[in-house]
Design an enzyme around this catalytic site. Structure first.
Site, PDB file in Angstrom:
ATOM      1  N   ASP A   7       0.872  -1.174   0.000  1.00 53.41           N
ATOM      2  CA  ASP A   7       0.000   0.000   0.000  1.00 53.41           C
ATOM      3  C   ASP A   7       0.914   1.231   0.000  1.00 53.41           C
ATOM      4  O   ASP A   7       2.143   1.112  -0.197  1.00 53.41           O
ATOM      5  CB  ASP A   7      -0.993  -0.030   1.183  1.00 53.41           C
ATOM      6  CG  ASP A   7      -0.340   0.242   2.537  1.00 53.41           C
ATOM      7  OD1 ASP A   7       0.909   0.318   2.609  1.00 53.41           O
ATOM      8  OD2 ASP A   7      -1.087   0.390   3.529  1.00 53.41           O
ATOM      9  N   CYS A  64       3.199  -3.026   3.988  1.00 55.59           N
ATOM     10  CA  CYS A  64       2.365  -1.865   4.316  1.00 55.59           C
ATOM     11  C   CYS A  64       3.122  -1.063   5.359  1.00 55.59           C
ATOM     12  O   CYS A  64       4.329  -1.283   5.539  1.00 55.59           O
ATOM     13  CB  CYS A  64       0.954  -2.280   4.753  1.00 55.59           C
ATOM     14  SG  CYS A  64       0.826  -3.154   6.323  1.00 55.59           S
ATOM     15  N   THR A  66       3.052  -0.989   8.701  1.00 57.68           N
ATOM     16  CA  THR A  66       3.556  -1.837   9.786  1.00 57.68           C
ATOM     17  C   THR A  66       3.835  -3.263   9.342  1.00 57.68           C
ATOM     18  O   THR A  66       4.500  -4.014  10.054  1.00 57.68           O
ATOM     19  CB  THR A  66       2.499  -1.935  10.903  1.00 57.68           C
ATOM     20  OG1 THR A  66       1.297  -2.466  10.313  1.00 57.68           O
ATOM     21  CG2 THR A  66       2.217  -0.575  11.523  1.00 57.68           C
ATOM     22  N   HIS A  97      10.352 -23.858   8.778  1.00 55.22           N
ATOM     23  CA  HIS A  97       9.333 -24.498   9.620  1.00 55.22           C
ATOM     24  C   HIS A  97       7.910 -24.345   9.083  1.00 55.22           C
ATOM     25  O   HIS A  97       7.107 -25.250   9.243  1.00 55.22           O
ATOM     26  CB  HIS A  97       9.363 -23.910  11.034  1.00 55.22           C
ATOM     27  CG  HIS A  97      10.616 -24.208  11.788  1.00 55.22           C
ATOM     28  ND1 HIS A  97      10.737 -24.010  13.143  1.00 55.22           N
ATOM     29  CD2 HIS A  97      11.819 -24.688  11.382  1.00 55.22           C
ATOM     30  CE1 HIS A  97      11.951 -24.356  13.541  1.00 55.22           C
ATOM     31  NE2 HIS A  97      12.636 -24.754  12.485  1.00 55.22           N
ATOM     32  N   HIS A 133       6.967 -30.549  10.760  1.00 51.43           N
ATOM     33  CA  HIS A 133       6.588 -29.240  10.216  1.00 51.43           C
ATOM     34  C   HIS A 133       5.495 -29.391   9.154  1.00 51.43           C
ATOM     35  O   HIS A 133       4.547 -28.599   9.120  1.00 51.43           O
ATOM     36  CB  HIS A 133       7.813 -28.526   9.652  1.00 51.43           C
ATOM     37  CG  HIS A 133       8.827 -28.200  10.702  1.00 51.43           C
ATOM     38  ND1 HIS A 133       8.489 -27.555  11.874  1.00 51.43           N
ATOM     39  CD2 HIS A 133      10.159 -28.443  10.779  1.00 51.43           C
ATOM     40  CE1 HIS A 133       9.572 -27.400  12.621  1.00 51.43           C
ATOM     41  NE2 HIS A 133      10.598 -27.942  11.989  1.00 51.43           N
TER      42      HIS A 133
HETATM   43  C1  RB5 Z   1      -1.828   2.987   6.394  1.00 51.91           C
HETATM   44  O1  RB5 Z   1      -1.762   4.243   6.982  1.00 51.91           O
HETATM   45  C2  RB5 Z   1      -1.490   1.929   7.414  1.00 51.91           C
HETATM   46  O2  RB5 Z   1      -2.555   1.740   8.282  1.00 51.91           O
HETATM   47  C3  RB5 Z   1      -1.126   0.622   6.730  1.00 51.91           C
HETATM   48  O3  RB5 Z   1      -0.048   0.835   5.877  1.00 51.91           O
HETATM   49  C4  RB5 Z   1      -0.714  -0.508   7.633  1.00 51.91           C
HETATM   50  O4  RB5 Z   1       0.260  -0.114   8.544  1.00 51.91           O
HETATM   51  C5  RB5 Z   1      -1.797  -1.255   8.259  1.00 51.91           C
HETATM   52  O5  RB5 Z   1      -1.585  -2.233   8.997  1.00 51.91           O
END
Ligand code: RB5
Length: 143
Positions: A7, A64, A66, A97, A133
């Site tokens: 994203d 993304c 996080t 694994h 596994h």
């Molecule tokens: C976008 O701002 C953010 O929420 C997305 O990139 C991600 O971190 C969601 O888990």
């Protein structure tokens, strides 16, 4: 082929990963997003998952902000084992694994140098094939 998606929160880091894939001679496809406009990460998780399940890609990379949202979205899809990694030990272990087929990272969590090492480890480590596994992976798919 390696399927790659992000994203807007993962877009910048994805550019570094694409450079690495290019340099290493991997065949890859970027399933978007293609700029830093705000978008919805489940869209890209589903595109990359679909490429794997359809046999177009052997493995995937999802990024993304996080790495959490995009890994949650990918792991909802049967047959997908998406591992959120912020270190090389986990990237290696999840191939050995869990036979993970997607590595997820947070573009706001890991720097480009580490991210490239994580991807390199993930792509170059084979599943151990050990019975315990394989059994556990089969159990993931059971109701
Ligand atoms: C976008 O701002 C953010 O929420 C997305 O990139 C991600 O971190 C969601 O888990």
């Amino acid at each position: 082929m390696i399927a790659v998606g992000s994203d807007h929160g993962g877009y910048e880091l994805k550019q570094e990963i694409l450079k690495y894939l290019e340099k290493e001679g991997y065949e890859y496809r970027d399933y978007g997003s293609y700029d830093e406009q705000a978008v919805d990460y489940p869209v890209y998780a589903k595109k990359v998952a679909r490429a794997i399940l359809d046999g177009e890609a052997e493995k995937g990379i999802l990024i993304c902000g996080t790495g959490i949202g995009i890994s949650i979205a990918a792991n909802r899809i049967p047959g997908i084992r998406a591992a959120l990694c912020s270190d090389c030990f986990s990237a290696e272990a999840t191939r050995l694994h869990n036979d993970a087929n997607i590595v997820c990272m947070g573009g706001r969590v890991v720097g480009p140098g580490l991210a490239v090492k994580i991807v390199d480890t993930f792509l170059k480590t084979d599943f151990s094939g050990e019975e315990r596994h394989s059994r556990r992976i089969r159990m993931i798919e059971e109701d």
